[in-house]
Design a protein around this motif. Structure first.
Motif, PDB file in Angstrom:
ATOM      1  N   UNK A  57      44.873  33.836  27.335  1.00  9.44           N
ATOM      2  CA  UNK A  57      45.839  34.088  28.402  1.00  9.44           C
ATOM      3  C   UNK A  57      46.125  32.750  29.075  1.00  9.44           C
ATOM      4  N   UNK A  58      47.369  32.280  29.010  1.00  6.89           N
ATOM      5  CA  UNK A  58      47.701  30.976  29.577  1.00  6.89           C
ATOM      6  C   UNK A  58      48.657  31.119  30.752  1.00  6.89           C
ATOM      7  N   UNK A  59      48.194  30.640  31.875  1.00  5.75           N
ATOM      8  CA  UNK A  59      49.033  30.645  33.074  1.00  5.75           C
ATOM      9  C   UNK A  59      48.551  29.521  33.972  1.00  5.75           C
ATOM     10  N   UNK A  68      43.849  40.783  36.993  1.00  9.06           N
ATOM     11  CA  UNK A  68      43.998  40.780  35.536  1.00  9.06           C
ATOM     12  C   UNK A  68      43.186  41.917  34.918  1.00  9.06           C
ATOM     13  N   UNK A  69      43.825  42.712  34.098  1.00  8.12           N
ATOM     14  CA  UNK A  69      43.117  43.774  33.381  1.00  8.12           C
ATOM     15  C   UNK A  69      43.379  43.595  31.888  1.00  8.12           C
ATOM     16  N   UNK A 102      33.866  40.264  33.559  1.00  9.01           N
ATOM     17  CA  UNK A 102      34.106  39.977  34.974  1.00  9.01           C
ATOM     18  C   UNK A 102      35.358  40.715  35.449  1.00  9.01           C
ATOM     19  N   UNK A 103      35.461  40.805  36.750  1.00 12.93           N
ATOM     20  CA  UNK A 103      36.627  41.503  37.305  1.00 12.93           C
ATOM     21  C   UNK A 103      37.916  40.773  36.893  1.00 12.93           C
ATOM     22  N   UNK A 104      37.858  39.418  36.907  1.00  9.37           N
ATOM     23  CA  UNK A 104      38.964  38.625  36.386  1.00  9.37           C
ATOM     24  C   UNK A 104      38.435  37.886  35.153  1.00  9.37           C
ATOM     25  N   UNK A 105      38.549  38.515  33.988  1.00  7.92           N
ATOM     26  CA  UNK A 105      37.935  37.908  32.804  1.00  7.92           C
ATOM     27  C   UNK A 105      38.593  36.582  32.430  1.00  7.92           C
ATOM     28  N   UNK A 127      47.592  42.169  28.406  1.00  7.45           N
ATOM     29  CA  UNK A 127      47.110  41.857  29.743  1.00  7.45           C
ATOM     30  C   UNK A 127      48.064  42.409  30.773  1.00  7.45           C
ATOM     31  N   UNK A 128      47.448  43.050  31.733  1.00  6.58           N
ATOM     32  CA  UNK A 128      48.215  43.588  32.847  1.00  6.58           C
ATOM     33  C   UNK A 128      47.772  42.783  34.064  1.00  6.58           C
TER      34      UNK A 128
END
Ligand SMILES: *[C@@H]1O[C@H](CO)[C@@H](O)[C@H](O)[C@H]1NC(C)=O
Ligand SMILES: *[C@@H]1O[C@H](CO)[C@@H](O)[C@H](O)[C@H]1NC(C)=O
Ligand SMILES: *[C@@H]1O[C@H](CO)[C@@H](O)[C@H](O)[C@H]1NC(C)=O
Ligand SMILES: *[C@@H]1O[C@H](CO)[C@@H](O)[C@H](O)[C@H]1NC(C)=O
Ligand SMILES: *[C@@H]1O[C@H](CO)[C@@H](O)[C@H](O)[C@H]1NC(C)=O
Length: 275
Positions: A57-59, A68-69, A102-105, A127-128
């Protein structure tokens, strides 16, 4: 002064133009696209192995990505999507390892344990997330999982003069099995049958003594696995002859010495007789 000279002006024009473009791309880079990538697009593994399926995931911080889910899907019957994470069936709950819970993997990849023929599917991550407070979702392009069993390369059953190479693979027309004799391709096969789980690629080749054989399984231009077979020339009696020869050496020397002695002795008698 630089701009008054036309020749300098021409030389200068290009760098200015180029640096503007570079600046544009640099700005693009910092606020660039949010992407979900899955590489490589095809993974080839041996049966029963643990396989890592990539997703990244690139941002950038500018995107202000939150909440992020991670989801993973496989292609089900008739193009449907079957969720395998986080709402997967019992089977997937036991066999799927999510690297980062993690909550934000951070790492979106998964490991599938002990892969079998029915795992040869396309795996897509999704990814949501919220982008600056607005919900968004993005999918990867998917990874196709292909499998192969171990390769058998030996004398064909009930034969002393032909070799059989065979390997079970997922049905994929780009798998190619090839037998080489002393490095030269002698035959090759592919199979584009659409079987539900696996197909067997096999080749028979005549065996010539003293040659080196290799069987290769390739997919596209990549070597997946290979085995060699080296047929020793008919050399079993040779060591026996060697031992006999070695044993004979002292015996032969003895005979030569005896012969020389006897010949010399006879000459002596003759000499004496003449006197
Ligand atoms: C696969 O992973 C499991 C659990 O982590 C491990 O026990 C097993 O040895 C692994 N198998 C292979 C072939 O690496
Ligand atoms: C998974 O992705 C990471 C980062 O993009 C890369 O370094 C790694 O080689 C990939 N794994 C495989 C099996 O391709
Ligand atoms: C995620 O973990 C896997 C397995 O440890 C690794 O191969 C991959 O490179 C990691 N991906 C990233 C983006 O760090
Ligand atoms: C392809 O594989 C199928 C299933 O194993 C088999 O029935 C068929 O004969 C094979 N075709 C060729 C051309 O080898
Ligand atoms: C299989 O792939 C390897 C690596 O690309 C290549 O060296 C070899 O020649 C290929 N074999 C065949 C039979 O195409």
């Amino acid at each position: 002064m630089l701009f008054t000279s036309s020749s300098c002006g021409l030389i200068l024009k290009k760098p200015v133009w180029l640096s503007l473009i570079m600046l544009f791309f640099r700005l693009q880079g910092s606020t660039g696209q949010i992407t979900v990538t899955q590489t490589p697009s095809v993974v080839v593994s041996e049966l029963n192995q643990n396989v890592t399926l990539n997703c990244s995931f690139n941002h950038s911080p500018d995107h202000r990505v939150t909440r992020v889910i991670l989801y993973w899907y496989v292609n089900g019957p008739e193009g449907s999507d079957v969720n395998i994470y986080p709402h997967g069936s019992e089977e997937y709950k036991e066999r799927l390892i999510v690297l980062d819970k993690e909550e934000t993997p951070r790492n979106m990849s998964i490991i599938l344990l002990g892969v079998t023929w029915k795992d040869c599917k396309k795996y897509q991550c999704m990814l949501s997330y919220d982008k600056a407070g607005e919900p968004e979702r993005k999918r990867g392009q998917g990874i196709l999982l292909l499998l192969h069993d171990s390769m058998v390369f030996d004398l064909a059953p009930r034969s002393v003069s032909s070799l059989l190479c065979s390997v079970k693979v997922s049905p994929d027309p780009t798998f190619r099995l090839t037998v080489l004799e002393d490095g030269v391709e002698v035959c090759s096969t592919q199979n584009d049958t659409q079987a539900p789980h696996a197909i067997t690629l096999s080749l028979h080749v005549p065996l010539h003594s003293g040659r080196k054989y290799e069987c290769q399984l390739n997919r596209s231009s990549e070597l997946i696995l290979s085995r060699t077979y080296f047929n020793q020339p008919q050399s079993l009696p040779e060591p026996i002859f060697l031992y006999i020869a070695i044993l004979l050496v002292p015996f032969i020397i003895l005979i030569i010495i005896l012969t020389l002695y006897l010949v010399g002795d006879r000459k002596g008698y003759r000499g004496r007789g003449k006197k």
